[in-house]
Design a protein around this motif. Sequence first.
Motif, PDB file in Angstrom:
ATOM      1  N   PHE A   1      36.077  34.658 -76.751  1.00  0.00           N
ATOM      2  CA  PHE A   1      35.946  33.207 -76.582  1.00  0.00           C
ATOM      3  C   PHE A   1      35.603  32.811 -75.144  1.00  0.00           C
ATOM      4  CE2 PHE A   1      38.262  32.694 -80.695  1.00  0.00           C
ATOM      5  CZ  PHE A   1      37.244  32.011 -81.340  1.00  0.00           C
ATOM      6  N   ALA A   2      35.938  33.646 -74.184  1.00  0.00           N
ATOM      7  CA  ALA A   2      35.565  33.370 -72.793  1.00  0.00           C
ATOM      8  C   ALA A   2      34.049  33.480 -72.601  1.00  0.00           C
ATOM      9  CB  ALA A   2      36.284  34.335 -71.855  1.00  0.00           C
ATOM     10  N   HIS A   3      33.383  34.143 -73.550  1.00  0.00           N
ATOM     11  CA  HIS A   3      31.930  34.336 -73.461  1.00  0.00           C
ATOM     12  C   HIS A   3      31.150  33.484 -74.459  1.00  0.00           C
ATOM     13  CE1 HIS A   3      33.397  37.810 -71.251  1.00  0.00           C
ATOM     14  NE2 HIS A   3      32.259  37.740 -70.620  1.00  0.00           N
ATOM     15  N   GLY A   4      31.822  32.716 -75.264  1.00  0.00           N
ATOM     16  CA  GLY A   4      31.135  31.861 -76.226  1.00  0.00           C
ATOM     17  C   GLY A   4      31.973  31.671 -77.471  1.00  0.00           C
ATOM     18  N   ARG A   5      31.414  30.911 -78.409  1.00  0.00           N
ATOM     19  CA  ARG A   5      32.131  30.627 -79.650  1.00  0.00           C
ATOM     20  C   ARG A   5      31.343  31.198 -80.823  1.00  0.00           C
ATOM     21  NH1 ARG A   5      33.072  27.227 -83.902  1.00  0.00           N
ATOM     22  NH2 ARG A   5      35.242  26.662 -84.222  1.00  0.00           N
ATOM     23  N   PRO A   6      31.799  32.334 -81.346  1.00  0.00           N
ATOM     24  CA  PRO A   6      31.095  32.932 -82.486  1.00  0.00           C
ATOM     25  C   PRO A   6      31.378  32.164 -83.782  1.00  0.00           C
ATOM     26  CG  PRO A   6      33.043  34.214 -81.976  1.00  0.00           C
ATOM     27  CD  PRO A   6      32.953  33.136 -80.928  1.00  0.00           C
ATOM     28  N   LYS A   7      30.567  32.467 -84.778  1.00  0.00           N
ATOM     29  CA  LYS A   7      30.774  31.892 -86.117  1.00  0.00           C
ATOM     30  C   LYS A   7      32.140  32.322 -86.649  1.00  0.00           C
ATOM     31  CE  LYS A   7      28.667  32.297 -90.687  1.00  0.00           C
ATOM     32  NZ  LYS A   7      27.549  32.947 -91.400  1.00  0.00           N
ATOM     33  N   SER A   8      32.450  33.602 -86.504  1.00  0.00           N
ATOM     34  CA  SER A   8      33.753  34.138 -86.912  1.00  0.00           C
ATOM     35  C   SER A   8      33.982  35.469 -86.216  1.00  0.00           C
ATOM     36  CB  SER A   8      33.832  34.317 -88.441  1.00  0.00           C
ATOM     37  OG  SER A   8      32.948  35.322 -88.865  1.00  0.00           O
ATOM     38  N   ILE A   9      35.242  35.909 -86.249  1.00  0.00           N
ATOM     39  CA  ILE A   9      35.611  37.209 -85.689  1.00  0.00           C
ATOM     40  C   ILE A   9      36.363  37.977 -86.769  1.00  0.00           C
ATOM     41  CG2 ILE A   9      36.967  38.436 -83.943  1.00  0.00           C
ATOM     42  CD1 ILE A   9      36.649  36.012 -82.117  1.00  0.00           C
ATOM     43  N   GLN A  10      35.956  39.222 -86.970  1.00  0.00           N
ATOM     44  CA  GLN A  10      36.648  40.126 -87.880  1.00  0.00           C
ATOM     45  C   GLN A  10      37.141  41.317 -87.060  1.00  0.00           C
ATOM     46  OE1 GLN A  10      33.798  41.089 -90.965  1.00  0.00           O
ATOM     47  NE2 GLN A  10      33.519  38.934 -91.511  1.00  0.00           N
TER      48      GLN A  10
ATOM     49  N   SER B   1      34.759  44.002 -67.232  1.00  0.00           N
ATOM     50  CA  SER B   1      33.378  43.618 -67.482  1.00  0.00           C
ATOM     51  C   SER B   1      33.108  43.743 -68.973  1.00  0.00           C
ATOM     52  CB  SER B   1      32.414  44.503 -66.689  1.00  0.00           C
ATOM     53  OG  SER B   1      32.505  45.839 -67.119  1.00  0.00           O
ATOM     54  N   CYS B   2      32.468  42.732 -69.489  1.00  0.00           N
ATOM     55  CA  CYS B   2      32.098  42.732 -70.898  1.00  0.00           C
ATOM     56  C   CYS B   2      30.579  42.836 -70.984  1.00  0.00           C
ATOM     57  CB  CYS B   2      32.573  41.442 -71.568  1.00  0.00           C
ATOM     58  SG  CYS B   2      34.372  41.266 -71.583  1.00  0.00           S
ATOM     59  N   GLU B   3      30.113  43.597 -71.928  1.00  0.00           N
ATOM     60  CA  GLU B   3      28.680  43.713 -72.180  1.00  0.00           C
ATOM     61  C   GLU B   3      28.439  43.189 -73.585  1.00  0.00           C
ATOM     62  OE1 GLU B   3      27.920  47.863 -71.571  1.00  0.00           O
ATOM     63  OE2 GLU B   3      28.958  47.803 -69.644  1.00  0.00           O
ATOM     64  N   ILE B   4      27.922  41.969 -73.656  1.00  0.00           N
ATOM     65  CA  ILE B   4      27.701  41.319 -74.942  1.00  0.00           C
ATOM     66  C   ILE B   4      26.196  41.124 -75.098  1.00  0.00           C
ATOM     67  CG2 ILE B   4      28.187  39.294 -76.360  1.00  0.00           C
ATOM     68  CD1 ILE B   4      30.848  39.058 -74.808  1.00  0.00           C
ATOM     69  N   PRO B   5      25.570  41.840 -76.037  1.00  0.00           N
ATOM     70  CA  PRO B   5      24.104  41.886 -76.119  1.00  0.00           C
ATOM     71  C   PRO B   5      23.434  40.683 -76.784  1.00  0.00           C
ATOM     72  CG  PRO B   5      25.057  43.265 -77.817  1.00  0.00           C
ATOM     73  CD  PRO B   5      26.210  42.729 -76.992  1.00  0.00           C
ATOM     74  N   ILE B   6      24.221  39.703 -77.222  1.00  0.00           N
ATOM     75  CA  ILE B   6      23.650  38.568 -77.952  1.00  0.00           C
ATOM     76  C   ILE B   6      24.345  37.282 -77.525  1.00  0.00           C
ATOM     77  CG2 ILE B   6      22.923  39.820 -80.037  1.00  0.00           C
ATOM     78  CD1 ILE B   6      25.932  38.162 -80.738  1.00  0.00           C
ATOM     79  N   ASP B   7      23.753  36.155 -77.901  1.00  0.00           N
ATOM     80  CA  ASP B   7      24.428  34.869 -77.770  1.00  0.00           C
ATOM     81  C   ASP B   7      25.405  34.806 -78.945  1.00  0.00           C
ATOM     82  OD1 ASP B   7      25.240  32.255 -77.550  1.00  0.00           O
ATOM     83  OD2 ASP B   7      23.258  31.386 -77.865  1.00  0.00           O
ATOM     84  N   LEU B   8      26.666  34.592 -78.665  1.00  0.00           N
ATOM     85  CA  LEU B   8      27.693  34.652 -79.707  1.00  0.00           C
ATOM     86  C   LEU B   8      27.547  33.577 -80.778  1.00  0.00           C
ATOM     87  CD1 LEU B   8      30.834  35.413 -77.526  1.00  0.00           C
ATOM     88  CD2 LEU B   8      29.482  37.016 -78.877  1.00  0.00           C
ATOM     89  N   LYS B   9      26.964  32.457 -80.423  1.00  0.00           N
ATOM     90  CA  LYS B   9      26.850  31.340 -81.361  1.00  0.00           C
ATOM     91  C   LYS B   9      26.146  31.796 -82.644  1.00  0.00           C
ATOM     92  CE  LYS B   9      25.287  26.644 -81.814  1.00  0.00           C
ATOM     93  NZ  LYS B   9      24.395  25.612 -81.363  1.00  0.00           N
ATOM     94  N   ASP B  10      26.691  31.389 -83.766  1.00  0.00           N
ATOM     95  CA  ASP B  10      26.138  31.687 -85.089  1.00  0.00           C
ATOM     96  C   ASP B  10      26.183  33.170 -85.460  1.00  0.00           C
ATOM     97  OD1 ASP B  10      25.565  28.965 -85.476  1.00  0.00           O
ATOM     98  OD2 ASP B  10      23.631  29.182 -84.453  1.00  0.00           O
ATOM     99  N   HIS B  11      26.972  33.975 -84.759  1.00  0.00           N
ATOM    100  CA  HIS B  11      27.126  35.387 -85.101  1.00  0.00           C
ATOM    101  C   HIS B  11      28.553  35.660 -85.573  1.00  0.00           C
ATOM    102  CE1 HIS B  11      23.361  36.034 -82.914  1.00  0.00           C
ATOM    103  NE2 HIS B  11      23.292  37.171 -83.595  1.00  0.00           N
ATOM    104  N   THR B  12      28.668  36.631 -86.438  1.00  0.00           N
ATOM    105  CA  THR B  12      29.972  37.146 -86.831  1.00  0.00           C
ATOM    106  C   THR B  12      30.234  38.360 -85.961  1.00  0.00           C
ATOM    107  OG1 THR B  12      29.808  36.353 -89.100  1.00  0.00           O
ATOM    108  CG2 THR B  12      31.312  38.200 -88.702  1.00  0.00           C
TER     109      THR B  12
END
Length: 178
Positions: free
Chosen positions: A120-129, A87-98
């Motif tokens: 990526f299974a939960h959305g497409r972020p701006k970038s990943i660090q 289970s993943c807990e992602i508090p935001i919409d990944l789009k446009d986020h780093t």
Amino acid sequence: MEFKAHLMDEAQLRRSVARISHEIIEKNNGVDGLCLLGIRRRGVPLAHMIADNIHAFEGKDVPVGTIDISLYRDDLSEMGDQARTGSCEIPIDLKDHTIILVDDVIYTGRTVRAGIEAVFAHGRPKSIQLAVLVDRGHRELPLRPDYVGKNVPTSRSELVAVCLPEFDGKMCVDLYSM
């Protein structure tokens, strides 16, 4: 397992996390649009420590979530009954986020690859660090962290153990031989 060395005590670990926090702020010109995702298990409390530091340094809150890589491991078929629904807990919409993926130790890179796949299974972020407390080398995949608390050259027969109060009742990093 045999104890070999004490690599970081609590003060050293906290200083490393504080330095990582400052580097994240500097590299991203602030904290707007950032989200920290800790890789379950020990990456989660480290992500919260970074978020607390960022709040102390910048006076801003950065969202923190959890990534469970169980279903994204490349050895899932070998795990049999040990594999569980993640289970993943992602508090935001990944789009446009780093996204800053946070983990305790990077070794072969396979956990990080699974973490990226889970993101990526939960959305497409701006970038990943990637932020890790310890880089012990021996990469099998072409991955490199953006932020490292400590580089520790190890042999494959050694184990780096990050101890955190939530799991171990203490805060330190130790080295063991197997």
